[in-house]
Design an enzyme around this catalytic site. Structure first.
Site, PDB file in Angstrom:
ATOM      1  N   SER A  16       0.835  -1.202   0.000  1.00 54.54           N
ATOM      2  CA  SER A  16       0.000   0.000   0.000  1.00 54.54           C
ATOM      3  C   SER A  16       0.869   1.251   0.000  1.00 54.54           C
ATOM      4  CB  SER A  16      -0.914   0.020   1.235  1.00 54.54           C
ATOM      5  OG  SER A  16      -0.146   0.108   2.420  1.00 54.54           O
ATOM      6  N   TYR A 143       7.560   7.038  16.669  1.00 53.86           N
ATOM      7  CA  TYR A 143       7.839   7.017  15.234  1.00 53.86           C
ATOM      8  C   TYR A 143       9.031   7.912  14.897  1.00 53.86           C
ATOM      9  CZ  TYR A 143       6.900   7.513  10.193  1.00 53.86           C
ATOM     10  OH  TYR A 143       6.993   7.520   8.818  1.00 53.86           O
TER      11      TYR A 143
END
Length: 245
Positions: A16, A143
């Site tokens: 994706s 992150y």
């Protein structure tokens, strides 16, 4: 590497978003592309009849990553990644460990096995990092920490492989228009009662061009770093941010 066309390319997280667009860009120029991910259906959708090799693999699993490299690749792109949003106080240890595992450990394992398999001179190692790896982010601490680590890994590997004519670089996109980005837009809409246009404007506020980055623009950066013209670019964190960095 004198000509990229026809080379063997591996892209992790190819099911994706950015990984999908990058995989299609390499395949469309005639390269033999292998894509990996956790779901074969998503990988098949990426392929779309282009003849890619689709392999189910978890980049945090050492044995599964090693199995991808039965033969060496010319270009290896460590793209798999992700992480939760929320301030540091809300991040659980499980979320922290999982985010570092997929973004940083996954890149480490992918690059290590690429080199162990015998990447030839002219080979390209490319990590998909993030603008968060260059400046941080208040609502994405795990992150951002992982992507900072990815850039440090890239710079270290670059010094190690340079003598063999291999390069190692990172791409650091800003906010890219992917299905995941649209989920973020909807979350901002719901949280603050904004229209879609207002939510998108808030998310791209730091980009001087005031728009999301198209996935094709990130793919173009990957094609360039894998090209002969980038043979002396090594250990670089390429900002694809419209001037944000």
């Amino acid at each position: 590497m004198t000509d990229l066309t026809g080379k063997r390319v591996l892209i992790t997280g190819g099911g994706s978003g950015i990984g999908r667009e990058v995989a299609r860009a390499f395949a469309d120029q005639g390269d033999a592309v292998t894509i990996t991910g956790r779901g074969l259906d998503a990988l098949a959708e990426t392929d779309g009849g282009r003849g890619m090799t689709c392999l189910a693999a978890d980049v945090t699993n050492e044995d599964e990553v090693a199995a991808l490299f039965a033969t060496p690749f010319d270009v290896v792109i460590a793209n798999a990644g992700g992480g939760p949003a929320g301030g540091l106080k809300s991040v659980t240890l499980a979320q922290w460990n999982a985010t570092l595992a997929v973004n940083l450990t996954g890149t480490f394992l992918t690059f290590r096995e690429a080199l162990r398999a015998g990447m030839a001179p002219g080979g390209r190692l490319i990590a998909m990092a993030s603008v968060a790896g260059l400046k941080g982010g208040a609502t994405i601490p795990a992150y951002a920490a992982a992507k900072h680590g990815v850039i440090g890994l890239v710079r270290s590997v670059a010094l190690d492989v340079a003598k063999r004519g291999i390069t190692c670089n990172a791409i650091c996109p800003g906010f890219v228009d992917t299905p995941l980005a649209q989920v973020a837009v909807e979350a901002v809409q719901n949280r603050y009662g904004l229209t879609r246009a207002e939510a998108e404007a808030q998310l791209v506020a730091d980009n001087p061009m005031k728009r999301m980055i198209d996935v094709s623009e990130v793919a173009a950066a990957a094609l360039f770093l894998a090209s002969p013209g980038a043979s002396m670019i090594n250990g670089h964190a390429l900002s694809v941010t419209g001037g944000e960095i």
